[in-house]
Structures are given as structure tokens and as C-alpha cells.
Scaffold this motif. Structure first.
Motif, short mmCIF file in Angstrom:
data_model
loop_
_atom_site.label_atom_id
_atom_site.label_comp_id
_atom_site.label_asym_id
_atom_site.label_seq_id
_atom_site.Cartn_x
_atom_site.Cartn_y
_atom_site.Cartn_z
N UNK A 121 0.84 -1.20 0.00
CA UNK A 121 0.00 0.00 0.00
C UNK A 121 0.87 1.25 0.00
N UNK A 122 0.48 2.21 -0.81
CA UNK A 122 1.27 3.44 -0.93
C UNK A 122 0.60 4.63 -0.27
N UNK A 123 -0.60 4.40 0.26
CA UNK A 123 -1.28 5.48 0.99
C UNK A 123 -2.23 4.87 2.01
N UNK A 124 -2.67 5.70 2.93
CA UNK A 124 -3.57 5.25 3.99
C UNK A 124 -4.99 5.17 3.43
N UNK A 125 -5.61 4.03 3.59
CA UNK A 125 -6.97 3.83 3.09
C UNK A 125 -7.99 4.34 4.11
N UNK A 126 -8.97 5.11 3.64
CA UNK A 126 -10.02 5.54 4.57
C UNK A 126 -10.81 4.36 5.13
N UNK A 127 -10.90 3.27 4.37
CA UNK A 127 -11.62 2.08 4.84
C UNK A 127 -10.89 1.45 6.02
N UNK A 128 -9.57 1.45 5.97
CA UNK A 128 -8.79 0.88 7.08
C UNK A 128 -8.94 1.76 8.32
N UNK A 129 -8.94 3.07 8.12
CA UNK A 129 -9.14 3.97 9.26
C UNK A 129 -10.53 3.74 9.85
N UNK A 130 -11.53 3.57 8.98
CA UNK A 130 -12.90 3.30 9.43
C UNK A 130 -12.94 2.04 10.29
N UNK A 131 -12.29 0.97 9.83
CA UNK A 131 -12.25 -0.28 10.60
C UNK A 131 -11.53 -0.07 11.93
N UNK A 132 -10.46 0.71 11.89
CA UNK A 132 -9.71 1.00 13.11
C UNK A 132 -10.62 1.70 14.13
#
Length: 141
Positions: A121-132
Motif C-alpha cells: 500500500x502506498x497510501x492510507x486507506x479511509x476504509x482501514x481507518x474506518x475499521x480502526x
């Protein structure tokens, strides 16, 4: 003036609005999620506005590496990166543009295409932040 983040774009058929009012209850992670979402929106849209043949760039990417199922070995990653940085790849970019700056733009996009195909991954995914956020909230209950 109230604290807020607003991103709005309208051009032809593209229309997007992302905004967040920020108050004392707004957590920094919520701001990060919105910024990551804006980043994703913008980065996905940039190629559409560049004067280059993006299909040709994807053909070059396919010649370097096509995504496959299963684990990728370190040797495969090294070989792919070697191809990505090779003079042969730069020569292929010359078929799209001879401009030095144009090639720099295309190389950056090509790097992202290949790294994402490799699962890097080359950038932070908003979906991953949402899951976090969801997991953090459920563990705090």
C-alpha cells in the motif's frame, strides 16, 4: 469562523463533496479518515486529467507485473522492482511522452500501480481507518 474541512469538486459529470464540522467532540482520527478519503478521491481522479495515454501506461505496467493470487516471494518483488526501475521501462515511457517532467509524473503513477499490484500500500486507506475506529470503539465498550 468554525473549524471545518470541506472539499468540493464539480467538473462535467464529476461531483464530490466531503466535509466535516470540527468541534470539541471531534477526534483527530475522524479528521484523518476524512483527509484519507479526500486523498483517495483526488489521487484516483488525477490520471483522468493528465494529457497522457493511460491505457499505454497500464500496458507498460502489465509488462512489468500482473497481479496474481498467492504469496509473492521476495525474489519476485526484487525482480519486479528491477524491471520498474530499468532503462527499458524509461524508454517505454518515451512512447507516451518525451518530456522529462511528464516521465516523472508517469513514473510516479506507474510506481503506485506496481506497488499496489504487489500488495504494498502506498497510501492510507479511509476504509482501514474506518475499521480502526470501529474496532477501537467496540474494544472500549
Amino acid at each position: 469562523m468554525e473549524d471545518k474541512i470541506e472539499f468540493m469538486a464539480k467538473h462535467k459529470k464529476w461531483f464530490v463533496v466531503k466535509k466535516l464540522k470540527i468541534d470539541e467532540n471531534t477526534e483527530d482520527i475522524e479528521i484523518a479518515r476524512l483527509l484519507a478519503s479526500i486523498d483517495e478521491t483526488v489521487l484516483n481522479k488525477i490520471p483522468e486529467y493528465l494529457p497522457f495515454d493511460m491505457n499505454k501506461l497500464y500496458e507498460i505496467a502489465d509488462g512489468i507485473y500482473q497481479k496474481k493470487k498467492g504469496r509473492i516471494t521476495e525474489e519476485e518483488i526484487a525482480e519486479v522492482l528491477k524491471k520498474l526501475k530499468s532503462p527499458a521501462t524509461t524508454r517505454k515511457l518515451n512512447e507516451i511522452t518525451e518530456s522529462k517532467e511528464g516521465k516523472e509524473i508517469l513514473k510516479a503513477i506507474l510506481n503506485n500501480i506496481i506497488l499496489e499490484r504487489l500488495g504494498i500500500q502506498t497510501r492510507v486507506s479511509p476504509k482501514v481507518i474506518e475499521k480502526y475506529i470501529e474496532n477501537s470503539q467496540s474494544s472500549n465498550r
